[in-house]
Write an enzyme that holds these catalytic residues in place. Sequence first.
Site, mmCIF file in Angstrom:
data_model
loop_
_atom_site.group_PDB
_atom_site.id
_atom_site.type_symbol
_atom_site.label_atom_id
_atom_site.label_comp_id
_atom_site.label_asym_id
_atom_site.label_seq_id
_atom_site.Cartn_x
_atom_site.Cartn_y
_atom_site.Cartn_z
ATOM 1 N N LYS A 19 4.879 81.739 54.901
ATOM 2 C CA LYS A 19 5.081 80.282 54.997
ATOM 3 C C LYS A 19 6.502 79.904 54.583
ATOM 4 O O LYS A 19 7.169 79.140 55.275
ATOM 5 C CB LYS A 19 4.072 79.573 54.077
ATOM 6 N N ASN A 20 6.946 80.450 53.462
ATOM 7 C CA ASN A 20 8.242 80.005 52.926
ATOM 8 C C ASN A 20 9.441 80.607 53.649
ATOM 9 O O ASN A 20 10.581 80.200 53.400
ATOM 10 C CB ASN A 20 8.314 80.269 51.421
ATOM 11 N N ARG A 95 7.574 68.914 50.506
ATOM 12 C CA ARG A 95 8.962 68.800 50.031
ATOM 13 C C ARG A 95 9.931 69.605 50.886
ATOM 14 O O ARG A 95 11.110 69.244 51.009
ATOM 15 C CB ARG A 95 9.057 69.302 48.589
ATOM 16 N N CYS A 119 6.068 65.746 42.202
ATOM 17 C CA CYS A 119 5.410 67.001 42.594
ATOM 18 C C CYS A 119 4.511 67.450 41.452
ATOM 19 O O CYS A 119 4.824 67.222 40.278
ATOM 20 C CB CYS A 119 6.482 68.053 42.877
ATOM 21 N N ARG A 124 11.273 68.968 40.237
ATOM 22 C CA ARG A 124 11.815 69.427 41.511
ATOM 23 C C ARG A 124 12.807 68.449 42.157
ATOM 24 O O ARG A 124 12.581 67.961 43.274
ATOM 25 C CB ARG A 124 10.678 69.764 42.485
ATOM 26 N N PRO A 125 13.914 68.161 41.483
ATOM 27 C CA PRO A 125 14.934 67.304 42.106
ATOM 28 C C PRO A 125 15.637 68.038 43.248
ATOM 29 O O PRO A 125 15.444 69.244 43.422
ATOM 30 C CB PRO A 125 15.908 67.035 40.958
ATOM 31 N N VAL A 126 16.462 67.301 44.010
ATOM 32 C CA VAL A 126 17.228 67.949 45.088
ATOM 33 C C VAL A 126 18.730 67.812 44.833
ATOM 34 O O VAL A 126 19.540 67.894 45.751
ATOM 35 C CB VAL A 126 16.853 67.410 46.500
ATOM 36 N N ASP A 320 5.270 81.922 42.155
ATOM 37 C CA ASP A 320 4.166 81.661 43.092
ATOM 38 C C ASP A 320 2.989 82.625 42.914
ATOM 39 O O ASP A 320 1.974 82.493 43.608
ATOM 40 C CB ASP A 320 4.673 81.724 44.547
ATOM 41 N N ILE A 342 10.378 78.886 35.875
ATOM 42 C CA ILE A 342 10.939 78.242 37.072
ATOM 43 C C ILE A 342 10.532 76.762 37.120
ATOM 44 O O ILE A 342 11.369 75.895 37.310
ATOM 45 C CB ILE A 342 10.488 78.961 38.368
ATOM 46 N N ARG A 412 -2.811 74.380 52.928
ATOM 47 C CA ARG A 412 -1.366 74.218 53.143
ATOM 48 C C ARG A 412 -0.671 75.569 53.281
ATOM 49 O O ARG A 412 0.386 75.661 53.906
ATOM 50 C CB ARG A 412 -0.736 73.469 51.966
HETATM 51 N N1 EPU Z 1 15.978 72.638 41.163
HETATM 52 C C1 EPU Z 1 16.807 71.649 40.681
HETATM 53 N N2 EPU Z 1 17.595 70.973 41.569
HETATM 54 C C2 EPU Z 1 17.588 71.238 42.904
HETATM 55 C C3 EPU Z 1 16.747 72.258 43.392
HETATM 56 C C4 EPU Z 1 15.951 72.946 42.491
HETATM 57 O O1 EPU Z 1 16.837 71.388 39.474
HETATM 58 O O2 EPU Z 1 18.316 70.574 43.647
HETATM 59 C C5 EPU Z 1 15.111 73.371 40.238
HETATM 60 C C6 EPU Z 1 13.634 73.149 40.530
HETATM 61 O O3 EPU Z 1 13.153 71.948 39.948
HETATM 62 C C7 EPU Z 1 13.009 74.389 39.931
HETATM 63 C C8 EPU Z 1 14.071 75.464 40.198
HETATM 64 O O4 EPU Z 1 15.289 74.750 40.445
HETATM 65 O O5 EPU Z 1 12.838 74.213 38.549
HETATM 66 C C9 EPU Z 1 13.804 76.380 41.370
HETATM 67 O O6 EPU Z 1 13.492 75.612 42.503
HETATM 68 P P1 EPU Z 1 13.832 76.098 43.995
HETATM 69 O O7 EPU Z 1 14.800 75.149 44.583
HETATM 70 O O8 EPU Z 1 14.185 77.540 43.951
HETATM 71 O O9 EPU Z 1 12.425 75.916 44.680
HETATM 72 P P2 EPU Z 1 12.115 75.324 46.119
HETATM 73 O O10 EPU Z 1 13.130 75.757 47.093
HETATM 74 O O11 EPU Z 1 11.827 73.874 45.992
HETATM 75 C C10 EPU Z 1 10.720 77.396 46.894
HETATM 76 C C11 EPU Z 1 9.341 77.641 47.414
HETATM 77 C C12 EPU Z 1 8.338 77.445 46.292
HETATM 78 C C13 EPU Z 1 8.674 78.431 45.183
HETATM 79 C C14 EPU Z 1 10.120 78.226 44.714
HETATM 80 C C15 EPU Z 1 10.566 79.227 43.671
HETATM 81 C C16 EPU Z 1 9.546 77.005 49.708
HETATM 82 C C17 EPU Z 1 9.195 76.057 50.791
HETATM 83 N N3 EPU Z 1 9.072 76.730 48.506
HETATM 84 O O12 EPU Z 1 10.750 76.052 46.435
HETATM 85 O O13 EPU Z 1 7.056 77.769 46.839
HETATM 86 O O14 EPU Z 1 7.796 78.249 44.097
HETATM 87 O O15 EPU Z 1 11.010 78.317 45.845
HETATM 88 O O16 EPU Z 1 10.469 80.521 44.149
HETATM 89 O O17 EPU Z 1 10.228 77.990 49.943
HETATM 90 C C18 EPU Z 1 4.714 77.610 47.081
HETATM 91 O O18 EPU Z 1 4.816 78.240 48.142
HETATM 92 O O19 EPU Z 1 3.600 77.381 46.539
HETATM 93 C C19 EPU Z 1 5.921 77.087 46.431
HETATM 94 C C20 EPU Z 1 5.895 76.103 45.532
#
Ligand code: EPU
Length: 436
Positions: A19-20, A95, A119, A124-126, A320, A342, A412
């Site tokens: 999925k990811n 997201r 979330c 999980r900010p961007v 995960d 994480i 999902r």
């Molecule tokens: N973070 C920030 N700012 C940002 C982006 C991330 O502070 O702009 C923080 C997050 O809040 C978190 C950490 O950085 O504490 C890591 O987040 P990351 O961005 O790596 O996660 P993601 O891209 O939102 C993906 C997977 C998640 C998985 C995480 C970590 C996808 C679609 N989702 O999320 O998968 O847990 O990486 O490996 O690829 C799941 O499949 O159940 C799932 C949640």
Amino acid sequence: MIIEGGNALEGRIRVSGAKNAALPCLAAALLTEEPVTLSNLPAVADIRTMVKVLQALGTGAELTPSAEGFELTAALRCDQPSEHKAPYELVKTMRASVLVLGPLLARFGQATVSLPGGCAIGARPVNLHLEALGRMGARLDIQHGYILGSVPLNEKGQPRLKAIDHTFDMVSVGATENLLMAAALAEGTTIIRNAAQEPEIGDLARLLVKMGARIEGIDTATLTVEGVDRLHGAEHAVIPDRIEAGTYLCAVAAAGGDVVLERVAPDHVRSLLELLERAGCAITERIGQDGPQIRIIRERGQKLRSKDAKTVPFPGFPTDLQAQFMAVMTTAHGISVISEHIFENRFQHAMELERLGANLRIDGPTAIVAGPAPLTGCTVMATDLRASAALVIAGLVAEGKTTVDRIYHLDRGYAGLEKKLQAVGARIERVGGGRV
Ligand code: EPU
């Protein structure tokens, strides 16, 4: 989902596509007007949501299911004009929709993407996505809940992002993916340092290379991307889902049995394999007709030893699989310390596991699990995708009947979960709740 616990699992399970990996690969189809065909996509709700996002952005999309219905092939073509808007109604349900931001800015110089909002597993900010794209020259404003992005025109009158040398403050899978896609069409050579090294990023990079991108350092923490003027169409099969594979490995470790996972990438689940082996499971790998396989055996009556786990970015133990591993540890002998580094709120399954009889304590980012606990079935509530999988695993072990509510979370991300488990002898049944 109703589970009657106590059966060992025996047989074979074929792992679906990741999925990811599929989600960013779908977003990458926005980078070209030519056809992109993606196969081995898991037939799960998140994939359909991303396809709806692409359709809202003017992409023609046709989904064809595989024979058993667990995988999909997507024929995509983003060649229709649109307002480049990813609406709140779709983004709030998933997201990962924010992954369209980089491709939209890179190709069209314009994007309107809803901010994802709250979330269940953490804030999980961007900010990391926005900082990186902002440094490439994109103007980004937040208005009425939306990220409004535009790219200034270059000397040729075209909206082009500019290459940057960027070091991420922290490792982020999504931000690395957004920047990688944006850099593929930017002016100049971008260097992404402290990039996430999850296999899903390598898969996205390989698709981009097939589309004509110039990327070096794939699967490392430093990606060098020489921007090109345009990308072309491609065909790509996404990698096997390491988290789905890990979930079934945990199910066998907890419930006992002898199962062969087919079409799996053993190196992507190495950290879990090592832990389960040290806990007492017998694990072997071989190459089958359809690619690599993993066989896991835990004899009935054989005691599992408790092991500690700490979630970190790849290649360490993945967040995960934390919930599923916790379910396994409730059945192991001794004390297991599981720490989550994480996401700040990813222990919601713990209280539900406690209702099933687990003996555990949470202290900040650490869970302490004392086992083995005699689990007994009851009704539990799923709070997110992986938490739901942990409750199913606990249900396979618990004496009597376990009912897992709110299984839309499972839909999902797991293709045919109950069918795959039934095929290896689990007594699990879906009673109500929509299927994907
Ligand atoms: N973070 C920030 N700012 C940002 C982006 C991330 O502070 O702009 C923080 C997050 O809040 C978190 C950490 O950085 O504490 C890591 O987040 P990351 O961005 O790596 O996660 P993601 O891209 O939102 C993906 C997977 C998640 C998985 C995480 C970590 C996808 C679609 N989702 O999320 O998968 O847990 O990486 O490996 O690829 C799941 O499949 O159940 C799932 C949640």
